[in-house]
Design an enzyme around this catalytic site. Structure first.
Site, PDB file in Angstrom:
ATOM      1  N   CYS A 227      -0.225   4.279   1.669  1.00 13.73           N
ATOM      2  CA  CYS A 227      -0.617   5.281   2.677  1.00 13.73           C
ATOM      3  C   CYS A 227       0.491   5.585   3.684  1.00 13.73           C
ATOM      4  O   CYS A 227       0.634   6.713   4.126  1.00 13.73           O
ATOM      5  CB  CYS A 227      -1.903   4.864   3.386  1.00 13.73           C
ATOM      6  SG  CYS A 227      -1.866   3.229   4.123  1.00 13.73           S
TER       7      CYS A 227
ATOM      8  N   ARG B  58      -3.837   3.363  12.341  1.00 17.87           N
ATOM      9  CA  ARG B  58      -3.291   4.584  11.745  1.00 17.87           C
ATOM     10  C   ARG B  58      -2.313   5.253  12.683  1.00 17.87           C
ATOM     11  O   ARG B  58      -1.410   5.956  12.249  1.00 17.87           O
ATOM     12  CB  ARG B  58      -4.425   5.499  11.286  1.00 17.87           C
ATOM     13  CG  ARG B  58      -5.146   4.831  10.112  1.00 17.87           C
ATOM     14  CD  ARG B  58      -6.374   5.534   9.626  1.00 17.87           C
ATOM     15  NE  ARG B  58      -7.058   4.696   8.630  1.00 17.87           N
ATOM     16  CZ  ARG B  58      -8.255   4.937   8.155  1.00 17.87           C
ATOM     17  NH1 ARG B  58      -8.921   6.004   8.571  1.00 17.87           N
ATOM     18  NH2 ARG B  58      -8.799   4.134   7.266  1.00 17.87           N
TER      19      ARG B  58
ATOM     20  N   TYR C  81      -3.720  -9.599  15.490  1.00 16.74           N
ATOM     21  CA  TYR C  81      -2.695  -9.131  16.434  1.00 16.74           C
ATOM     22  C   TYR C  81      -2.545 -10.089  17.619  1.00 16.74           C
ATOM     23  O   TYR C  81      -1.639  -9.926  18.419  1.00 16.74           O
ATOM     24  CB  TYR C  81      -3.046  -7.710  16.898  1.00 16.74           C
ATOM     25  CG  TYR C  81      -3.077  -6.754  15.730  1.00 16.74           C
ATOM     26  CD1 TYR C  81      -1.894  -6.288  15.169  1.00 16.74           C
ATOM     27  CD2 TYR C  81      -4.282  -6.372  15.137  1.00 16.74           C
ATOM     28  CE1 TYR C  81      -1.905  -5.452  14.057  1.00 16.74           C
ATOM     29  CE2 TYR C  81      -4.311  -5.530  14.031  1.00 16.74           C
ATOM     30  CZ  TYR C  81      -3.115  -5.087  13.496  1.00 16.74           C
ATOM     31  OH  TYR C  81      -3.124  -4.275  12.385  1.00 16.74           O
TER      32      TYR C  81
ATOM     33  N   CYS D  93       0.851  -1.182   0.000  1.00 14.11           N
ATOM     34  CA  CYS D  93       0.000   0.000   0.000  1.00 14.11           C
ATOM     35  C   CYS D  93       0.888   1.234   0.000  1.00 14.11           C
ATOM     36  O   CYS D  93       2.093   1.133   0.214  1.00 14.11           O
ATOM     37  CB  CYS D  93      -0.938   0.009   1.201  1.00 14.11           C
ATOM     38  SG  CYS D  93      -2.355   1.110   0.918  1.00 14.11           S
TER      39      CYS D  93
ATOM     40  N   ARG E 158     -11.281   7.558   3.349  1.00 14.67           N
ATOM     41  CA  ARG E 158     -10.954   6.587   2.303  1.00 14.67           C
ATOM     42  C   ARG E 158     -12.192   6.045   1.575  1.00 14.67           C
ATOM     43  O   ARG E 158     -12.148   5.003   0.952  1.00 14.67           O
ATOM     44  CB  ARG E 158     -10.180   5.412   2.913  1.00 14.67           C
ATOM     45  CG  ARG E 158      -8.913   5.789   3.667  1.00 14.67           C
ATOM     46  CD  ARG E 158      -7.910   4.660   3.625  1.00 14.67           C
ATOM     47  NE  ARG E 158      -6.876   4.710   4.646  1.00 14.67           N
ATOM     48  CZ  ARG E 158      -5.853   5.558   4.648  1.00 14.67           C
ATOM     49  NH1 ARG E 158      -5.735   6.462   3.693  1.00 14.67           N
ATOM     50  NH2 ARG E 158      -4.954   5.514   5.620  1.00 14.67           N
TER      51      ARG E 158
ATOM     52  N   GLU F 147     -16.350  -7.355  -6.246  1.00 11.40           N
ATOM     53  CA  GLU F 147     -14.940  -7.098  -5.917  1.00 11.40           C
ATOM     54  C   GLU F 147     -14.141  -8.400  -5.956  1.00 11.40           C
ATOM     55  O   GLU F 147     -13.044  -8.466  -6.507  1.00 11.40           O
ATOM     56  CB  GLU F 147     -14.816  -6.484  -4.503  1.00 11.40           C
ATOM     57  CG  GLU F 147     -15.037  -4.984  -4.443  1.00 11.40           C
ATOM     58  CD  GLU F 147     -13.897  -4.175  -5.060  1.00 11.40           C
ATOM     59  OE1 GLU F 147     -12.918  -4.761  -5.568  1.00 11.40           O
ATOM     60  OE2 GLU F 147     -13.993  -2.934  -5.049  1.00 11.40           O
TER      61      GLU F 147
ATOM     62  N   SER G 244      -7.151  -3.538  13.928  1.00 10.50           N
ATOM     63  CA  SER G 244      -6.648  -2.856  15.123  1.00 10.50           C
ATOM     64  C   SER G 244      -7.749  -2.462  16.106  1.00 10.50           C
ATOM     65  O   SER G 244      -7.578  -2.586  17.314  1.00 10.50           O
ATOM     66  CB  SER G 244      -5.846  -1.627  14.702  1.00 10.50           C
ATOM     67  OG  SER G 244      -6.627  -0.774  13.893  1.00 10.50           O
TER      68      SER G 244
ATOM     69  N   LYS H  31     -12.473  -4.871   1.331  1.00  6.17           N
ATOM     70  CA  LYS H  31     -11.999  -4.040   2.425  1.00  6.17           C
ATOM     71  C   LYS H  31     -12.934  -2.848   2.567  1.00  6.17           C
ATOM     72  O   LYS H  31     -13.122  -2.075   1.630  1.00  6.17           O
ATOM     73  CB  LYS H  31     -10.580  -3.567   2.131  1.00  6.17           C
ATOM     74  CG  LYS H  31     -10.018  -2.637   3.186  1.00  6.17           C
ATOM     75  CD  LYS H  31      -8.551  -2.363   2.944  1.00  6.17           C
ATOM     76  CE  LYS H  31      -8.012  -1.378   3.947  1.00  6.17           C
ATOM     77  NZ  LYS H  31      -6.605  -1.063   3.687  1.00  6.17           N
TER      78      LYS H  31
ATOM     79  N   LYS I 131     -12.056  -7.698   5.335  1.00  2.64           N
ATOM     80  CA  LYS I 131     -11.535  -6.822   6.379  1.00  2.64           C
ATOM     81  C   LYS I 131     -12.472  -5.668   6.635  1.00  2.64           C
ATOM     82  O   LYS I 131     -12.898  -5.050   5.662  1.00  2.64           O
ATOM     83  CB  LYS I 131     -10.173  -6.316   5.907  1.00  2.64           C
ATOM     84  CG  LYS I 131      -9.481  -5.356   6.817  1.00  2.64           C
ATOM     85  CD  LYS I 131      -8.197  -4.953   6.190  1.00  2.64           C
ATOM     86  CE  LYS I 131      -7.603  -3.874   7.051  1.00  2.64           C
ATOM     87  NZ  LYS I 131      -6.535  -3.201   6.404  1.00  2.64           N
TER      88      LYS I 131
ATOM     89  N   CYS J 280      -3.920   6.120   0.030  1.00  6.20           N
ATOM     90  CA  CYS J 280      -3.372   4.851  -0.465  1.00  6.20           C
ATOM     91  C   CYS J 280      -2.929   4.924  -1.929  1.00  6.20           C
ATOM     92  O   CYS J 280      -2.616   3.905  -2.536  1.00  6.20           O
ATOM     93  CB  CYS J 280      -4.396   3.742  -0.262  1.00  6.20           C
ATOM     94  SG  CYS J 280      -4.873   3.567   1.477  1.00  6.20           S
TER      95      CYS J 280
HETATM   96  C1  PBG Z   1      -3.383   0.158   4.562  1.00  6.40           C
HETATM   97  C2  PBG Z   1      -3.987  -0.685   5.605  1.00  6.40           C
HETATM   98  C3  PBG Z   1      -4.832  -0.321   6.662  1.00  6.40           C
HETATM   99  C4  PBG Z   1      -5.012  -1.466   7.429  1.00  6.40           C
HETATM  100  C5  PBG Z   1      -4.305  -2.488   6.814  1.00  6.40           C
HETATM  101  N1  PBG Z   1      -3.704  -1.991   5.673  1.00  6.40           N
HETATM  102  C6  PBG Z   1      -5.368   0.984   7.070  1.00  6.40           C
HETATM  103  C7  PBG Z   1      -6.342   1.670   6.258  1.00  6.40           C
HETATM  104  O1  PBG Z   1      -6.816   1.206   5.225  1.00  6.40           O
HETATM  105  O2  PBG Z   1      -6.646   2.800   6.662  1.00  6.40           O
HETATM  106  C8  PBG Z   1      -5.805  -1.545   8.703  1.00  6.40           C
HETATM  107  C9  PBG Z   1      -5.404  -2.649   9.602  1.00  6.40           C
HETATM  108  C10 PBG Z   1      -5.874  -2.512  11.004  1.00  6.40           C
HETATM  109  O3  PBG Z   1      -6.685  -1.629  11.354  1.00  6.40           O
HETATM  110  O4  PBG Z   1      -5.430  -3.326  11.807  1.00  6.40           O
HETATM  111  N2  PBG Z   1      -4.209   0.625   3.582  1.00  6.40           N
END
Ligand code: PBG
Length: 327
Positions: free
Chosen positions: A122, A205, A313, A120, A217, A233, A274, A195, A248, A130
Site C-alpha cells: 500500500c 495512513r 508505538y 505490504c 480495504r 485465517e 495508530s 487483521k 490487529k 495492498c
Molecule cells: C499496511 C499496514 C497498515 C497498518 C499496518 N500495516 C495499514 C492498513 O492496513 O491500512 C496499520 C498500523 C496502524 O494503524 O498502526 N497494510
C-alpha cells in the site's frame, strides 16, 4: 466455603502478597517498536496525528534504533515510504529501496536489535491498495507474487523476520517458498493473520502515506463482526508455514487474542495500532486520563489476553518508564 471464610481481599491488602500472586507482567522484552522510514527527506517529520512519532530519514532511523537498543527494546518493525509510487509497486522490492537500505543501516547501527519488516504494497502503490488493482478490484494472485518478491528483497537486505500485512490469500505460502528457494529457510515469518478492516488505522495512513485512493480495504481485511473466521485465517497461515501470528488491532480485539491463544499452538502477538495511540494521546493532552497508567493497563490486558509480544508505538516509552522504576 464462602464468605466469611473466603475473603479475596486477603490477597490484595498486603502489596507483597499482591505482587506474589500477580498472574501477568508487561516486560520491555515483549515489545516491538514500529518505525517509519521515508525516502527523500532530510530531517525527521513529526506525524501530527501521532504525537511523539516521526517519519525518519534513513540515518535518523538508525540513530533511533540505537537508542531503542540501549533502552532494552528488543525489536523494531519497519515501514517504508518511497519517493515514487506507481501502479506496479516496484519501489517495494527495489534492491536499493528505502526499506532495503534502512534495514542494512539499522543492522549496522544496532546489531542486537531484531529487525522485522512489514511486507505490504500500500505504501508503494499510487492507488494505495495492498496489492495490484485491475478494473477497480484488488487482484489476489498477482499481488501475492509481488509480495513474495518484496519479502525476498527484505531478507536479502538483512531483515531478521518478514511480516506480511496485506491479507491476500496464499501469500504466506508464496513468501515461504520463495525465501526457501533462495536459502532463507531459517528466516521466521510473522503473519498478520488476523487483521481487521479497522477505522483505528487512520493515523497510520497519514504516517505511511498509504490511504487507499478509492474504496476501502474490506475486500481483503476481515470484517470486525467475525470471530470464527479468524480461526480459519490462523489455520491457513499456520498450514502455509507462518511461524508467528499477529492480531490487529489489539485494544478492541482482546477476545481474538484469547481465541487464537486457546485454539492454536503458535506464538501470538498483537498490534496496538495508530488509532489506539492517537486516542490516548489526545485524551492525555487534555488531562482527561493519565497516559502512563492507561498504557500500562491496556498493554497488560494484551498479555492477559494471551499475547506473547506487542507491536506498539509506546515501546520506547514503556522501556523508559520501566528503566526509571528500576533505578
Ligand atoms: C499496511 C499496514 C497498515 C497498518 C499496518 N500495516 C495499514 C492498513 O492496513 O491500512 C496499520 C498500523 C496502524 O494503524 O498502526 N497494510
Amino acid at each position: 466455603m464462602s464468605y466469611p471464610d473466603v475473603r479475596l481481599r486477603r490477597l490484595r491488602e498486603n502489596p507483597k502478597v499482591r505482587t506474589l500472586v500477580r498472574e501477568n507482567e508487561l516486560l520491555a522484552r515483549d515489545l516491538v517498536q514500529p518505525l517509519f522510514v521515508k525516502e527523500s527527506i532530510s530531517a525527521p517529520v513529526p506525524i501530527l496525528s501521532m504525537p511523539g512519532q516521526f517519519q525518519w530519514t534513513e540515518s535518523g532511523a538508525a540513530e533511533e534504533a540505537k537508542k531503542l537498543e540501549a533502552l532494552g527494546v528488543p525489536a523494531v518493525i519497519l515501514f517504508g515510504i518511497p519517493a515514487k509510487k506507481d501502479s506496479t509497486g516496484r519501489a517495494a522490492f527495489a534492491s536499493k529501496g528505502v526499506i532495503q537500505r534502512a534495514v542494512s543501516r539499522i543492522k549496522k547501527a544496532a546489531p542486537r536489535l531484531l529487525v522485522i519488516t512489514d511486507v505490504c504494497l500500500c505504501e508503494y502503490m499510487s492507488h494505495g491498495h495492498c496489492g495490484h488493482v485491475d478494473g477497480g478490484s484488488v487482484m489476489n494472485d498477482a499481488s501475492v507474487k509481488t509480495l513474495a518478491r518484496t519479502a525476498l528483497s527484505h531478507a536479502e537486505a538483512g531483515a531478521d523476520v518478514v511480516a506480511p500485512s496485506d491479507m491476500m490469500d496464499g501469500r504466506v505460502a508464496a513468501i515461504r517458498r520463495l525465501l526457501d528457494k533462495n536459502g532463507f529457510e531459517k528466516l521466521p515469518l510473522l503473519s498478520y493473520a488476523v487483521k481487521y478492516a479497522s477505522a483505528f488505522y487512520a493515523p497510520f495512513r497519514e504516517a505511511a502515506e498509504s490511504a487507499p485512493g478509492f474504496g476501502d480495504r474490506r475486500s481483503y481485511q476481515m470484517d470486525p463482526a467475525n470471530a470464527a473466521e479468524a480461526i480459519r485465517e490462523a489455520a491457513a497461515d499456520i498450514a502455509e508455514g507462518a511461524d508467528m501470528l499477529l492480531v490487529k488491532p489489539a485494544l478492541a480485539y482482546g477476545d481474538m487474542i484469547r481465541t487464537l491463544r486457546d485454539r492454536t499452538a503458535c506464538p501470538i502477538g498483537c498490534y496496538s495500532v495508530s488509532g489506539e495511540y492517537a486516542m490516548v494521546k489526545a485524551a492525555a493532552e487534555r488531562g482527561w486520563i493519565d497516559e502512563k497508567k492507561v498504557v500500562l493497563e491496556t498493554h497488560l490486558s494484551f498479555k492477559r489476553a494471551g499475547a506473547s509480544f506487542i507491536v506498539t508505538y509506546w515501546a520506547k516509552d514503556i522501556a523508559r518508564w520501566q528503566k526509571r522504576n528500576k533505578s
